[in-house]
Design a protein around this motif. Structure first.
Motif, mmCIF file in Angstrom:
data_model
loop_
_atom_site.group_PDB
_atom_site.id
_atom_site.type_symbol
_atom_site.label_atom_id
_atom_site.label_comp_id
_atom_site.label_asym_id
_atom_site.label_seq_id
_atom_site.Cartn_x
_atom_site.Cartn_y
_atom_site.Cartn_z
ATOM 1 N N ASN A 47 42.056 -5.959 31.782
ATOM 2 C CA ASN A 47 42.840 -5.486 30.635
ATOM 3 C C ASN A 47 43.545 -6.628 29.915
ATOM 4 O O ASN A 47 43.972 -6.469 28.768
ATOM 5 N N GLU A 107 38.183 7.827 40.378
ATOM 6 C CA GLU A 107 39.324 8.016 39.496
ATOM 7 C C GLU A 107 40.322 6.874 39.692
ATOM 8 O O GLU A 107 40.349 6.239 40.740
ATOM 9 N N ASP A 143 37.710 1.116 31.037
ATOM 10 C CA ASP A 143 38.532 2.280 31.365
ATOM 11 C C ASP A 143 39.276 1.973 32.657
ATOM 12 O O ASP A 143 39.082 0.915 33.248
ATOM 13 N N ALA A 144 40.122 2.894 33.085
ATOM 14 C CA ALA A 144 40.965 2.649 34.262
ATOM 15 C C ALA A 144 40.285 3.023 35.573
ATOM 16 O O ALA A 144 40.843 2.789 36.653
ATOM 17 N N ASN A 145 39.079 3.608 35.518
ATOM 18 C CA ASN A 145 38.395 4.032 36.730
ATOM 19 C C ASN A 145 37.974 2.834 37.579
ATOM 20 O O ASN A 145 37.828 1.711 37.080
ATOM 21 N N ASN A 176 37.933 -2.515 37.906
ATOM 22 C CA ASN A 176 38.594 -1.491 37.093
ATOM 23 C C ASN A 176 39.163 -2.156 35.847
ATOM 24 O O ASN A 176 39.105 -3.382 35.690
ATOM 25 N N ASN A 177 39.671 -1.351 34.934
ATOM 26 C CA ASN A 177 40.347 -1.836 33.723
ATOM 27 C C ASN A 177 39.467 -2.678 32.811
ATOM 28 O O ASN A 177 39.978 -3.443 31.991
#
Length: 338
Positions: free
Chosen positions: A273, A325, A305-307, A301-302
């Motif tokens: 991110n 998730e 998306d955050a998954n 992850n990130n």
């Protein structure tokens, strides 16, 4: 700019709910305080502003006898009410303005949460079981490399499932809210190569470096500080190749340096991110290119998306193997998917 800062501190306050009453309260107050926002505005672009401000204050407090320490669970077992902390916090920030500016310029938010190994470990054991050869772990944004010691830690899942790998002190605890974990967790993977790439690798053998990582941990999180110290003792005894610089630019050369007898696993958590989108897309392109010569795994992850993702790349094609998730940011819980 001020409105943006206000929103960022309000968002951070939400992240701190049920986890850090002190930072939650201070964040909501800073969102309304122009003076403190002016200080926070000096954090360099690309760095998470609330994290940098709070970590820098925390770091300085470790070496100063100031009234503000009385509100931090880091320094006292009986902290004063958070509702009275704003004024001493503000006074400390203004008194230490020059030192804070120096930290803003010389430090990065590189929280190295070793508990995230709790959800990476099952993935790595499954890969090792499937491929039947030693793993070569290559971590992007490695910070101090704590997750590169993933096979050297013990684990306790849901307060009942023990994984005892080594005599090392560290036992990572976490709760799995999803499907049952694979049986492979009871056989630690053989890790032959450990490579950690970062713009600014942290050397835990240097006291002030460890101190900075401790400062990044929220004041109420005593267990995280304990795990950090124990993990540092483990990692300092491992053979890790730390690489300074842009991991994406160096990726092809780093993978080419790994023996064909090893299974490459490229991974990163809570890092992407902070990477510009065009560089993230470049990462995927390079992984596809590398996979035309040899298959590899990408766990992350990130990114978009955050998954939590586990991909297997072969012949330039990305095969989505698992999507979980979003886990708790500090890995107190996650949801395993078969």
């Amino acid at each position: 700019m001020k409105q943006d800062l206000s929103s960022r501190f309000l968002q951070f306050a939400k992240e701190c709910e049920d986890s850090s009453p002190l930072y939650e309260y201070l964040s909501t107050q800073i969102a309304q305080d122009i003076v403190l926002q002016n200080v926070a505005a000096q954090v360099p672009a690309g760095q998470p502003v609330p994290n940098m401000l709070f970590a820098s204050v925390h770091y300085l407090l470790m070496g100063q006898d100031d009234e503000l320490r009385s509100y931090y669970p880091t320094f006292t077992k009986t902290p004063l009410p958070v509702e009275n902390s704003l004024l001493p916090f503000k006074q400390f920030v203004l008194k230490n303005h020059k030192l804070l500016m120096m930290l803003f310029r010389t430090r990065l938010v590189q929280t190295n949460e070793v508990r995230r190994c709790a959800y990476m470990y099952p993935i790595f054991t499954e890969i090792y079981e499937e491929q039947g050869k030693p793993l070569a772990l290559l971590e992007i944004g490695t910070s101090a490399g704590l997750q590169l010691g993933v096979d050297q830690y013990n684990y306790l899942y849901n307060d009942e499932i023990w994984v005892r790998n080594t005599p090392n002190l560290l036992t990572i605890t976490s709760t799995n809210l999803g499907n049952p974990l694979p049986n492979s967790i009871h056989t630690p993977p053989v890790v032959k190569t450990r490579i950690g790439a970062d713009l600014n690798p942290i050397n835990l053998k240097i006291g002030k470096e460890l101190k900075w990582l401790q400062a990044l941990i929220w004041p109420e999180h005593h267990d995280r500080r304990k795990m950090l110290v124990e993990a540092a003792q483990v990692v300092n005894n491992l053979e890790i190749q730390f690489v300074r610089g842009d991991a994406i630019e160096k990726l092809e050369d780093l993978c080419a340096s790994i023996s064909e007898d090893e299974q490459i696993v490229v991974f990163h958590t809570h890092v992407a991110n902070q990477i510009p989108r065009d560089k993230r897309e470049e990462l995927i392109t390079k992984l596809k290119t590398i996979s035309k010569d040899r298959p590899l795994y990408h766990c992350y992850n990130n990114l978009f998306d955050a998954n939590l993702h586990q991909d297997f790349l072969v012949d330039g094609i990305v095969n989505e193997k698992r999507v979980m998730e979003p886990a708790d940011g500090h890995a107190r819980w996650f949801s395993w998917v078969d």
